[in-house]
Design an enzyme around this catalytic site. Structure first.
Site, short mmCIF file in Angstrom:
data_model
loop_
_atom_site.label_atom_id
_atom_site.label_comp_id
_atom_site.label_asym_id
_atom_site.label_seq_id
_atom_site.Cartn_x
_atom_site.Cartn_y
_atom_site.Cartn_z
N ARG A 68 0.81 -1.21 -0.16
CA ARG A 68 -0.02 0.01 0.06
C ARG A 68 0.78 1.20 -0.09
NH1 ARG A 68 -3.48 -2.94 -1.50
NH2 ARG A 68 -5.43 -3.25 -0.76
N ASP A 104 4.38 -0.38 -6.86
CA ASP A 104 3.11 -0.50 -7.62
C ASP A 104 1.94 0.20 -7.09
OD1 ASP A 104 1.49 -2.34 -9.29
OD2 ASP A 104 0.75 -3.28 -7.70
N GLU A 118 -2.35 7.73 -4.72
CA GLU A 118 -2.88 6.88 -6.04
C GLU A 118 -4.27 6.96 -6.47
OE1 GLU A 118 -1.54 2.78 -5.00
OE2 GLU A 118 -3.80 2.31 -5.22
N HIS A 141 -0.87 -0.07 -9.68
CA HIS A 141 -1.57 -1.08 -8.80
C HIS A 141 -1.96 -2.25 -9.72
CE1 HIS A 141 -3.56 -1.03 -4.76
NE2 HIS A 141 -3.33 -2.33 -4.96
P1 NAI Z 1 -1.60 -11.47 4.88
O1 NAI Z 1 -2.75 -10.95 6.07
O2 NAI Z 1 -1.33 -12.62 4.64
O3 NAI Z 1 -0.09 -10.80 5.50
C1 NAI Z 1 0.19 -9.74 6.20
C2 NAI Z 1 1.47 -9.80 7.06
O4 NAI Z 1 1.56 -8.53 7.49
C3 NAI Z 1 0.86 -10.70 8.07
O5 NAI Z 1 1.90 -11.76 8.67
C4 NAI Z 1 0.84 -9.76 9.50
O6 NAI Z 1 1.13 -10.17 10.79
C5 NAI Z 1 1.71 -8.68 9.12
N1 NAI Z 1 1.93 -7.52 9.69
C6 NAI Z 1 0.71 -6.90 10.05
N2 NAI Z 1 0.95 -5.79 10.97
C7 NAI Z 1 2.34 -5.47 10.64
C8 NAI Z 1 3.35 -4.68 11.29
N3 NAI Z 1 2.85 -3.48 11.82
N4 NAI Z 1 4.62 -4.73 10.75
C9 NAI Z 1 5.06 -5.85 10.01
N5 NAI Z 1 4.25 -6.84 9.74
C10 NAI Z 1 2.81 -6.55 10.08
O7 NAI Z 1 -1.69 -10.27 3.67
P2 NAI Z 1 -1.22 -10.70 2.32
O8 NAI Z 1 -2.10 -11.38 1.28
O9 NAI Z 1 0.24 -11.04 2.12
O10 NAI Z 1 -1.21 -9.10 1.59
C11 NAI Z 1 -0.05 -8.20 2.03
C12 NAI Z 1 -0.64 -6.88 1.54
O11 NAI Z 1 -0.59 -6.77 0.21
C13 NAI Z 1 -2.24 -6.46 1.72
O12 NAI Z 1 -2.20 -6.11 3.05
C14 NAI Z 1 -2.41 -5.48 0.59
O13 NAI Z 1 -1.94 -4.17 1.04
C15 NAI Z 1 -1.29 -5.76 -0.55
N6 NAI Z 1 -1.73 -6.20 -1.57
C16 NAI Z 1 -1.31 -5.56 -2.77
C17 NAI Z 1 -1.99 -5.91 -3.94
C18 NAI Z 1 -1.52 -5.13 -5.30
O14 NAI Z 1 -2.27 -5.28 -6.22
N7 NAI Z 1 -0.32 -4.35 -5.24
C19 NAI Z 1 -3.01 -7.16 -4.20
C20 NAI Z 1 -3.08 -7.94 -2.82
C21 NAI Z 1 -2.59 -7.26 -1.76
#
Ligand code: NAI
Length: 344
Positions: free
Chosen positions: A230, A254, A259, A291
């Site tokens: 993000r 990305d 954005e 994105h």
């Molecule tokens: P997920 O929920 O599986 O993993 C997120 C991880 O971040 C978890 O392990 C969590 O413990 C950790 N986390 C939470 N707070 C934290 C902090 N303060 N410091 C460090 N780590 C922390 O989510 P996933 O599926 O891996 O997605 C990650 C991110 O990718 C999403 O939140 C979303 O913002 C982004 N995303 C971007 C996309 C794109 O098209 N560019 C598409 C899908 C997701």
């Protein structure tokens, strides 16, 4: 049941038409984004379907509620654009927790390979029969250290991909996963030791501008920064200064903190007014994509299937606690979802 689908794009519609066929759900597609100016379009609908740059703040939530909207179906994983506290007790919110973590992790690696080996420049050159190699040298990824911030679904797949390249992985997560087989360190150590840093944590109050002046100061000179998570994880002004000073060798974005009004639209005939974004795009060692990390056939299919399943389950009253979001979700480990296995 009628759903108002905001920010509809041509690539969204076939999947949603296909998965809504045979259900009692009728979708009306609106090209406009949902925000305070457009929320009245949702009048007469039972639910809204939104994406990453729709604005679902308190004012929008309250208007949706007053109009009788009962459900917000996010067709994405992140839910930072929804005021979940305002929704609590009024409107149920569902998301698609995973649709293709591979799509995002693979895009992050594609960006890293491109910015490093400058294939985007080589492609333009050879199309004009310019076969010079000057300025195209990169570095071996093998043997380098990559810092992965956030080791959820996407971060862990990105780490696996990097391992395949012979890279050393350092990981940071607020909730480290003992079964991930990763070498967890404090953020300061990750910053100090990583040649490449890739952001995969969600945007929360805590992670807003987690990459700021101080973080960049703590990084290894010549670091490459990747952000496919993000935009507001990164303080853009600090990033620009870091690149200008040479501390940051290259950046791949990305996502971008402002954005919302730009990404997904064609402004090629306009003078873009966002000076920070224009500055970044003008830099030879920065790659910006709009994105699009999620944009694979598999992901689009999964998004449509899961979103429709969320809506069908909601209207049939079937509990769906793993995909329901509420403001307690920021407390992650405390949230019991004990009330009828729903958030409220
Ligand atoms: P997920 O929920 O599986 O993993 C997120 C991880 O971040 C978890 O392990 C969590 O413990 C950790 N986390 C939470 N707070 C934290 C902090 N303060 N410091 C460090 N780590 C922390 O989510 P996933 O599926 O891996 O997605 C990650 C991110 O990718 C999403 O939140 C979303 O913002 C982004 N995303 C971007 C996309 C794109 O098209 N560019 C598409 C899908 C997701």
């Amino acid at each position: 049941m009628k759903i108002a689908f905001f920010d509809a794009k041509p690539y969204d519609i076939p999947g949603f038409d296909s998965y809504s066929a045979g259900t009692d759900i009728e979708i009306k597609y609106f090209e406009t984004k949902l925000n305070e100016d457009t929320v009245s379009l949702a009048s007469g609908f039972d639910g809204v379907c939104v994406f990453v740059n729709d604005t679902v703040n308190e004012a929008v939530v309250n208007q949706l509620y007053e109009m009788g909207v009962k459900v917000i179906a996010l067709r994405c994983a992140g839910f930072n654009n929804v005021d979940t506290r305002a929704c609590f007790g009024k409107i149920h919110v569902f998301r698609v927790p995973a649709y293709s973590p591979y799509a995002v992790a693979e895009h992050a690696m594609a960006l890293l390979l491109t910015v490093n080996r400058k294939t985007h420049k080589a492609y333009s050159r050879t199309r004009e029969f310019n076969f010079s190699l000057s300025g195209l040298s990169g570095f071996d990824l093998h043997g380098k250290t990559v810092g992965v911030v956030g080791t959820g679904k996407i971060g862990r797949i990105f780490a696996d991909i990097c391992r395949g390249f012979g890279m050393k992985i350092l990981a940071y997560d607020k909730f480290p996963n003992p079964n991930a087989g990763l070498d967890y360190v404090e953020l300061s150590e990750l910053f100090a030791k990583s040649d490449i840093i890739s952001m995969h944590c969600p945007l929360t109050d805590e992670t807003h501008h987690i990459i700021d002046d101080a973080a960049i100061e703590a990084m290894k000179p010549g670091v490459v920064l990747l952000n496919t998570s993000r935009g507001a994880l990164v303080d853009t002004e600090a990033l620009i200064q870091g690149i200008k000073s040479g501390k940051i060798r290259a950046a791949c974005l990305d996502v971008y903190e402002e954005e919302g009004d730009l990404f997904y639209e064609d402004y090629s005939g306009d003078v873009v007014q966002d000076d920070k974004l224009v500055r970044l795009i003008s830099m030879p060692n920065v790659i910006v994509t709009s994105h699009q990390a999620f944009l694979t056939e598999e992901a689009l299919n999964n998004i449509a299937e899961t979103t429709m399943d969320n809506l069908v389950k909601f209207f049939e009253g079937v509990p769906n606690p793993d995909r329901e979001v509420c403001y307690h979700c920021s407390r992650k480990n405390d949230c019991q979802k004990e009330r009828h296995k729903k958030c409220f």
